[in-house]
Design a protein around this motif. Sequence first.
Motif, PDB file in Angstrom:
ATOM      1  N   GLU A 142     -15.565   4.530  -3.083  1.00  0.00           N
ATOM      2  CA  GLU A 142     -15.596   4.850  -1.652  1.00  0.00           C
ATOM      3  C   GLU A 142     -16.407   3.816  -0.888  1.00  0.00           C
ATOM      4  O   GLU A 142     -17.439   3.345  -1.365  1.00  0.00           O
ATOM      5  N   ILE A 143     -15.927   3.484   0.305  1.00  0.00           N
ATOM      6  CA  ILE A 143     -16.617   2.563   1.209  1.00  0.00           C
ATOM      7  C   ILE A 143     -16.867   3.288   2.527  1.00  0.00           C
ATOM      8  O   ILE A 143     -16.204   4.272   2.844  1.00  0.00           O
ATOM      9  N   MET A 144     -17.858   2.823   3.282  1.00  0.00           N
ATOM     10  CA  MET A 144     -18.261   3.511   4.514  1.00  0.00           C
ATOM     11  C   MET A 144     -17.195   3.430   5.621  1.00  0.00           C
ATOM     12  O   MET A 144     -17.042   4.351   6.404  1.00  0.00           O
ATOM     13  N   HIS A 145     -16.489   2.311   5.684  1.00  0.00           N
ATOM     14  CA  HIS A 145     -15.434   2.118   6.673  1.00  0.00           C
ATOM     15  C   HIS A 145     -14.426   1.154   6.071  1.00  0.00           C
ATOM     16  O   HIS A 145     -14.695   0.503   5.056  1.00  0.00           O
ATOM     17  N   SER A 146     -13.299   1.046   6.686  1.00  0.00           N
ATOM     18  CA  SER A 146     -12.271   0.136   6.194  1.00  0.00           C
ATOM     19  C   SER A 146     -12.734  -1.306   6.330  1.00  0.00           C
ATOM     20  O   SER A 146     -13.218  -1.711   7.388  1.00  0.00           O
ATOM     21  N   ASN A 147     -12.588  -2.079   5.274  1.00  0.00           N
ATOM     22  CA  ASN A 147     -12.865  -3.514   5.347  1.00  0.00           C
ATOM     23  C   ASN A 147     -11.725  -4.232   6.060  1.00  0.00           C
ATOM     24  O   ASN A 147     -11.943  -5.242   6.718  1.00  0.00           O
ATOM     25  N   SER A 148     -10.510  -3.709   5.930  1.00  0.00           N
ATOM     26  CA  SER A 148      -9.334  -4.325   6.549  1.00  0.00           C
ATOM     27  C   SER A 148      -9.233  -4.022   8.039  1.00  0.00           C
ATOM     28  O   SER A 148      -8.728  -4.840   8.806  1.00  0.00           O
ATOM     29  N   VAL A 149      -9.688  -2.839   8.428  1.00  0.00           N
ATOM     30  CA  VAL A 149      -9.610  -2.396   9.824  1.00  0.00           C
ATOM     31  C   VAL A 149     -10.962  -1.748  10.174  1.00  0.00           C
ATOM     32  O   VAL A 149     -11.068  -0.525  10.284  1.00  0.00           O
ATOM     33  N   PRO A 150     -12.017  -2.563  10.338  1.00  0.00           N
ATOM     34  CA  PRO A 150     -13.365  -2.005  10.546  1.00  0.00           C
ATOM     35  C   PRO A 150     -13.481  -1.065  11.748  1.00  0.00           C
ATOM     36  O   PRO A 150     -14.309  -0.154  11.732  1.00  0.00           O
ATOM     37  N   ALA A 151     -12.648  -1.247  12.764  1.00  0.00           N
ATOM     38  CA  ALA A 151     -12.728  -0.399  13.950  1.00  0.00           C
ATOM     39  C   ALA A 151     -11.992   0.932  13.786  1.00  0.00           C
ATOM     40  O   ALA A 151     -12.017   1.756  14.716  1.00  0.00           O
ATOM     41  N   PHE A 152     -11.354   1.153  12.644  1.00  0.00           N
ATOM     42  CA  PHE A 152     -10.633   2.418  12.472  1.00  0.00           C
ATOM     43  C   PHE A 152     -11.647   3.569  12.474  1.00  0.00           C
ATOM     44  O   PHE A 152     -12.661   3.514  11.779  1.00  0.00           O
ATOM     45  N   PRO A 153     -11.392   4.630  13.258  1.00  0.00           N
ATOM     46  CA  PRO A 153     -12.383   5.713  13.377  1.00  0.00           C
ATOM     47  C   PRO A 153     -12.542   6.519  12.079  1.00  0.00           C
ATOM     48  O   PRO A 153     -11.615   6.609  11.277  1.00  0.00           O
ATOM     49  N   LYS A 154     -13.714   7.094  11.932  1.00  0.00           N
ATOM     50  CA  LYS A 154     -13.998   7.946  10.773  1.00  0.00           C
ATOM     51  C   LYS A 154     -13.506   9.374  10.990  1.00  0.00           C
ATOM     52  O   LYS A 154     -13.525  10.188  10.075  1.00  0.00           O
ATOM     53  N   HIS A 155     -13.083   9.668  12.222  1.00  0.00           N
ATOM     54  CA  HIS A 155     -12.549  10.987  12.528  1.00  0.00           C
ATOM     55  C   HIS A 155     -11.423  10.840  13.553  1.00  0.00           C
ATOM     56  O   HIS A 155     -11.549  10.074  14.512  1.00  0.00           O
ATOM     57  N   ILE A 156     -10.338  11.569  13.338  1.00  0.00           N
ATOM     58  CA  ILE A 156      -9.187  11.543  14.240  1.00  0.00           C
ATOM     59  C   ILE A 156      -9.043  12.910  14.880  1.00  0.00           C
ATOM     60  O   ILE A 156      -9.039  13.933  14.188  1.00  0.00           O
ATOM     61  N   GLU A 157      -8.929  12.919  16.184  1.00  0.00           N
ATOM     62  CA  GLU A 157      -8.726  14.168  16.938  1.00  0.00           C
ATOM     63  C   GLU A 157      -7.239  14.378  17.181  1.00  0.00           C
ATOM     64  O   GLU A 157      -6.511  13.444  17.483  1.00  0.00           O
ATOM     65  N   LEU A 158      -6.813  15.633  17.088  1.00  0.00           N
ATOM     66  CA  LEU A 158      -5.422  15.983  17.460  1.00  0.00           C
ATOM     67  C   LEU A 158      -5.419  16.589  18.849  1.00  0.00           C
ATOM     68  O   LEU A 158      -6.321  17.196  19.296  1.00  0.00           O
TER      69      LEU A 158
END
Length: 158
Positions: A142-158
């Motif tokens: 597990e990594i803290m955030h995406s290395n490929s897309v660092p700005a991808f959010p850690k939570h997605i709202e519907l």
Amino acid sequence: MNWQEVCADPRLHDLPYKIELNERGQILMSPVRLYHSAFQGKIIKLLTQLLESGEAFPEFAIATEKGTKVADVVWCSDALWRQIKHQAESSVAPEICVEVLSAANTAEEMLEKRRLYFMHGAEEVWMCDQTGTMQFFAAAGEIMHSNSVPAFPKHIEL
């Protein structure tokens, strides 16, 4: 059965289920709920907004030694997409493979899918739980955030 037979069978064209094959060629079906599709759409939209090149796709078939696994969302570089776009099922895993989890998914099943995706070339595997919380994995864990897309959010709202 193999994946080409599943895709060609007219009786299976309009099933409202996610279909995969296990290593014995047996069809595995699981129904999806609306939140599952909604998270898929949001993830695809975010990938498209945050990455300048490549393509994001839903329901992407990947050939593995444990049968055909279908990632809920993937992102493919342009080079990889040119290589695999005419295959019935991808011979390699796209760079990013995403699973949207349901109550029916077990930790063991998700660990196995991550292992298979990494064995077949994925650089990252992401998990989105039923609340929209994201987990990101590299082959080492597990990594803290995406290395490929660092700005991808850690939570997605519907």
